[in-house]
Scaffold this active site. Structure first.
Site, PDB file in Angstrom:
ATOM      1  CG  ASN A 167      -0.144  -0.111   2.687  1.00  0.00           C
ATOM      2  OD1 ASN A 167       0.772  -0.806   2.992  1.00  0.00           O
ATOM      3  ND2 ASN A 167      -0.795   0.226   3.285  1.00  0.00           N
ATOM      4  CD  GLU A 263       6.610   0.233  12.242  1.00  0.00           C
ATOM      5  OE1 GLU A 263       7.613   0.473  13.101  1.00  0.00           O
ATOM      6  OE2 GLU A 263       5.515   0.662  13.257  1.00  0.00           O
ATOM      7  CB  CYS A 297      -1.514  -0.061   8.649  1.00  0.00           C
ATOM      8  SG  CYS A 297      -0.439   1.102   9.241  1.00  0.00           S
TER       9      CYS A 297
HETATM   10  P1  NAP Z   1       2.142  -8.771   3.311  1.00  0.00           P
HETATM   11  O1  NAP Z   1       0.736  -9.719   2.634  1.00  0.00           O
HETATM   12  O2  NAP Z   1       1.912  -9.001   4.807  1.00  0.00           O
HETATM   13  O3  NAP Z   1       2.947  -8.629   2.725  1.00  0.00           O
HETATM   14  C1  NAP Z   1       4.379  -7.884   3.029  1.00  0.00           C
HETATM   15  C2  NAP Z   1       5.626  -7.626   2.164  1.00  0.00           C
HETATM   16  O4  NAP Z   1       6.042  -9.117   3.077  1.00  0.00           O
HETATM   17  C3  NAP Z   1       5.325  -7.858   0.845  1.00  0.00           C
HETATM   18  O5  NAP Z   1       6.659  -7.539   0.165  1.00  0.00           O
HETATM   19  C4  NAP Z   1       5.443  -9.651   0.656  1.00  0.00           C
HETATM   20  O6  NAP Z   1       5.795 -10.108  -0.243  1.00  0.00           O
HETATM   21  C5  NAP Z   1       5.847 -10.176   1.732  1.00  0.00           C
HETATM   22  N1  NAP Z   1       6.248 -11.748   2.001  1.00  0.00           N
HETATM   23  C6  NAP Z   1       4.915 -12.109   1.783  1.00  0.00           C
HETATM   24  N2  NAP Z   1       5.088 -13.166   2.350  1.00  0.00           N
HETATM   25  C7  NAP Z   1       6.144 -13.315   2.708  1.00  0.00           C
HETATM   26  C8  NAP Z   1       7.388 -14.186   3.730  1.00  0.00           C
HETATM   27  N3  NAP Z   1       7.401 -15.769   3.660  1.00  0.00           N
HETATM   28  N4  NAP Z   1       8.086 -13.716   3.719  1.00  0.00           N
HETATM   29  C9  NAP Z   1       8.893 -12.867   3.499  1.00  0.00           C
HETATM   30  N5  NAP Z   1       8.290 -11.394   3.043  1.00  0.00           N
HETATM   31  C10 NAP Z   1       6.702 -11.774   3.049  1.00  0.00           C
HETATM   32  O7  NAP Z   1       1.414  -7.529   3.341  1.00  0.00           O
HETATM   33  P2  NAP Z   1       0.818  -6.373   2.381  1.00  0.00           P
HETATM   34  O8  NAP Z   1      -0.433  -6.848   1.891  1.00  0.00           O
HETATM   35  O9  NAP Z   1       1.680  -6.066   1.453  1.00  0.00           O
HETATM   36  O10 NAP Z   1      -0.113  -5.245   3.350  1.00  0.00           O
HETATM   37  C11 NAP Z   1      -1.148  -5.034   3.897  1.00  0.00           C
HETATM   38  C12 NAP Z   1      -0.792  -5.564   5.671  1.00  0.00           C
HETATM   39  O11 NAP Z   1       0.095  -4.447   6.423  1.00  0.00           O
HETATM   40  C13 NAP Z   1      -1.990  -4.849   6.054  1.00  0.00           C
HETATM   41  O12 NAP Z   1      -2.249  -5.995   7.029  1.00  0.00           O
HETATM   42  C14 NAP Z   1      -1.553  -3.307   6.401  1.00  0.00           C
HETATM   43  O13 NAP Z   1      -2.079  -3.180   8.162  1.00  0.00           O
HETATM   44  C15 NAP Z   1       0.050  -3.856   7.202  1.00  0.00           C
HETATM   45  N6  NAP Z   1       0.396  -2.571   7.189  1.00  0.00           N
HETATM   46  C16 NAP Z   1       1.275  -2.069   7.788  1.00  0.00           C
HETATM   47  C17 NAP Z   1       1.887  -0.790   7.648  1.00  0.00           C
HETATM   48  C18 NAP Z   1       2.298  -0.461   9.347  1.00  0.00           C
HETATM   49  O14 NAP Z   1       3.151   1.189   8.855  1.00  0.00           O
HETATM   50  N7  NAP Z   1       2.229  -0.940  10.590  1.00  0.00           N
HETATM   51  C19 NAP Z   1       1.643  -0.407   6.867  1.00  0.00           C
HETATM   52  C20 NAP Z   1       1.681  -0.909   5.262  1.00  0.00           C
HETATM   53  C21 NAP Z   1       0.863  -1.480   5.663  1.00  0.00           C
HETATM   54  P3  NAP Z   1       4.755 -10.341  -1.892  1.00  0.00           P
HETATM   55  O15 NAP Z   1       3.936  -8.792  -2.499  1.00  0.00           O
HETATM   56  O16 NAP Z   1       5.395 -10.803  -3.017  1.00  0.00           O
HETATM   57  O17 NAP Z   1       3.232 -11.158  -1.431  1.00  0.00           O
HETATM   58  O1  G3P Z   2      -0.883   1.861   6.173  1.00  0.00           O
HETATM   59  C1  G3P Z   2       1.401   2.859   6.099  1.00  0.00           C
HETATM   60  C2  G3P Z   2       0.768   3.549   7.225  1.00  0.00           C
HETATM   61  O2  G3P Z   2       2.307   3.887   7.137  1.00  0.00           O
HETATM   62  C3  G3P Z   2       0.529   4.662   7.109  1.00  0.00           C
HETATM   63  O3  G3P Z   2       0.539   5.504   7.204  1.00  0.00           O
HETATM   64  O4  G3P Z   2       0.420   8.038   6.734  1.00  0.00           O
HETATM   65  O5  G3P Z   2      -1.045   6.648   5.794  1.00  0.00           O
HETATM   66  O6  G3P Z   2      -0.681   6.969   8.560  1.00  0.00           O
HETATM   67  P1  G3P Z   2      -0.097   6.563   6.797  1.00  0.00           P
END
Ligand code: NAP
Ligand code: G3P
Length: 501
Positions: A167, A263, A297
């Site tokens: 995202n 994160e 997130c």
């Molecule tokens: P995701 O499915 O967990 O993927 C995140 C990253 O991890 C991608 O680059 C993914 O690669 C990689 N990945 C997947 N499986 C892995 C493994 N086994 N080992 C190492 N890396 C692996 O998350 P997303 O769908 O991209 O993002 C949405 C989620 O992220 C939501 O839950 C959101 O809340 C969270 N998020 C949190 C924050 C924060 O700052 N707290 C910010 C943004 C998003 P692929 O793309 O190739 O699968």
């Molecule tokens: O999901 C991305 C997280 O880092 C939130 O960023 O700046 O949209 O609150 P922001």
């Protein structure tokens, strides 16, 4: 040659390569992964599905480059970040256009994500140039004298693996790369597959800014296929990851004993007290819940209104929700496609579950392709999945509450602890409630948000491990090294010199 012309080096037609040791390569497997625009399914480009051997090569390249990079003076590393920021800023429009196509982000938000990344590079350079260690005299502690002195400074950890989410694929890889490099680490970046195209440009940008070959490397491929191998690689010294809590928990198990900065997911709750300023609250909730179709997130993911304000609040939120523009991100519509059909099915499942269990639909619950209309659910109870699960989509549940204690209880029962919000004019009460919430950050009269980026950004419980943010990320990607001086002859020498302080 202009930077845009240099950008051509990272691809052959529509096939993007990966980047190891300063060279753009195609995978020996011959396998590529197509990237399609989530809004209209148009093919955008393809990326390499790298092999385990290519992962090994990226680790060798990064490890062999540690010495040259750690011996590069800090002021040069800082200058490289500033130069990178300039290059990123001048490429904001073309990079924003690619970002919009590959993840369906509204074009203005996509461009501002790129510009924000340049600001993070500049801000990281600012903090890095003044970060140091400390000198401590022994006599601060019982039984010791000034004849023992500790002097510390910060040293890099080695090879940092930076993994970003779909995202914010450019910003949330850049916000890891900058501190890692300026702290003296070498880097391997694994971008999200859906969202890989824009961060791949870091290879050209950093090379142009002066990063030597091998210091920064990019490996692409599905995390589900090569992620565990990469994360568990003994040549990786630290991992900075942003993504789902599920992936983060798995990563922590596989990575073993190495520093982690995670994160993860969130279920940020907005507590709205009877005396809240209703228009401010409405504005913050709408923006917080529906920006990038709720795929943040820190999105507002549940609203807990007190009974005295609930009806008015929900009425106004519905009115403003129904004004949101819906459609093609290229036309800067607020509500666009979710990242894939699987995510749409998941969000629809949460809506269906809530309605089956008695929630009241106020608007939305309509889907065309990967676009889900912004959906407001009233009378949501804690028996419903939407009260607890992270939709990562444009659905907002209202869980009506009777008092602050109930709001605190429902907030804290979540597995997540990213951020919380309190809307009220009574700041004393807001502080009292804030101190009871088990989250990383509480926003008073504002929506959940990661920015401004020099603030500490962290999650408790399933929302993360460690603290991100300009100086915090540099600290997480380095460690103190202490040298202790034992002056055993201090007093004698001074007496011989006839001076005793
Ligand atoms: P995701 O499915 O967990 O993927 C995140 C990253 O991890 C991608 O680059 C993914 O690669 C990689 N990945 C997947 N499986 C892995 C493994 N086994 N080992 C190492 N890396 C692996 O998350 P997303 O769908 O991209 O993002 C949405 C989620 O992220 C939501 O839950 C959101 O809340 C969270 N998020 C949190 C924050 C924060 O700052 N707290 C910010 C943004 C998003 P692929 O793309 O190739 O699968
Ligand atoms: O999901 C991305 C997280 O880092 C939130 O960023 O700046 O949209 O609150 P922001």
């Amino acid at each position: 040659m202009s930077l845009e012309q240099k950008f051509e080096a990272l691809k052959e037609g529509t096939e993007y390569k990966f980047f190891i040791n300063g060279k753009w390569k195609k995978t020996r497997s011959g396998k590529t992964i197509p990237i399609k625009n989530p809004y209209n399914d148009e093919f955008v480009a393809s990326i390499q599905a790298c092999t385990r051997e290519e992962v090994d090569e990226s680790v060798v390249s990064a490890r062999e480059s540690i010495t040259c990079w750690v011996e590069t003076p800090l002021n040069q590393r800082v200058d490289i970040l500033r130069k990178s920021a300039e290059l990123i800023r001048e490429s904001a429009e073309p990079l924003g256009a690619i970002l919009m196509k590959e993840i369906g982000k509204p074009i203005k938000s996509a461009i501002s994500e790129v510009v924000r990344t340049a600001d993070i590079f500049d801000g990281t350079a600012d903090f890095a140039s003044i970060m140091g260690g400390e000198t401590i005299m022994g006599d601060a502690f019982e039984g010791f004298t000034r004849e023992i002195i500790s002097m510390s400074y910060r040293v890099p950890l080695g090879v940092v693996l930076c993994i970003g989410p779909f995202n914010y694929p450019f910003n949330l890889t850049g916000s890891k790369i900058a501190p890692a490099l300026v702290a003296g680490n070498t880097v391997i970046m694994k971008p999200p597959t859906q969202g890989a195209l824009t961060p791949l440009h870091f290879g050209i940008i950093l090379e142009e800014a002066g990063v030597p070959p091998g210091v920064f490397n990019i490996i692409t491929g599905r995390g589900s296929e090569m992620g565990d191998y990469l994360v568990g690689h003994p040549g990786i010294d630290m991992i900075s990851f942003t993504g789902s809590s599920t992936t983060g928990r798995n990563l922590a198990k596989v990575a073993g004993m190495k520093p982690l900065l995670l994160e993860l997911g969130g279920k940020d709750a907005a507590i709205v007290l009877d005396d809240a300023d209703i228009e401010t609250t409405v504005k913050e909730i709408i923006s917080g819940a529906f920006s990038f179709s709720g795929q943040r997130c820190t999105a507002v993911k549940r609203v807990l209104p007190m009974s005295g304000i609930a009806d008015k609040l929900i009425k106004r939120v519905v009115e403003e929700t129904q004004k949101l523009t819906i459609g093609d991100p290229a036309e800067n519509n607020t509500i666009g496609p979710l990242i894939d059909s699987k995510q749409c099915d998941y969000v629809q499942g949460l809506i269906d579950d809530a309605l089956e269990k008695g929630a009241l639909l106020k608007c939305g619950n309509k889907r065309e392709g990967r676009v889900i209309w912004p959906t407001i659910l009233d009378n949501v109870t804690t028996e419903m999945r939407i009260a607890w699960e992270e939709p990562f989509g444009p659905v907002l549940p209202f869980i009506r509450i009777q008092n602050a204690e109930e709001a605190i209880k429902i907030s804290n029962e979540s597995e997540y602890g990213l951020q919380g919000m309190i809307f009220t004019e009574n700041i004393d009460l807001a502080f009292n409630i804030a101190q009871e919430l088990d989250v990383g950050t509480i926003q008073i009269n504002g929506k959940s948000s990661r920015g401004p980026d020099h603030f500490p950004f962290l999650g408790a419980k399933s929302s993360g491990l460690g603290t991100q943010g300009l100086k915090y990320s540099i600290e997480a990607m380095s460690r103190p090294k202490a040298i202790v001086l034992n002056l055993s002859k201090r007093g004698k020498l001074i007496r011989e010199c006839g001076v005793y302080r």
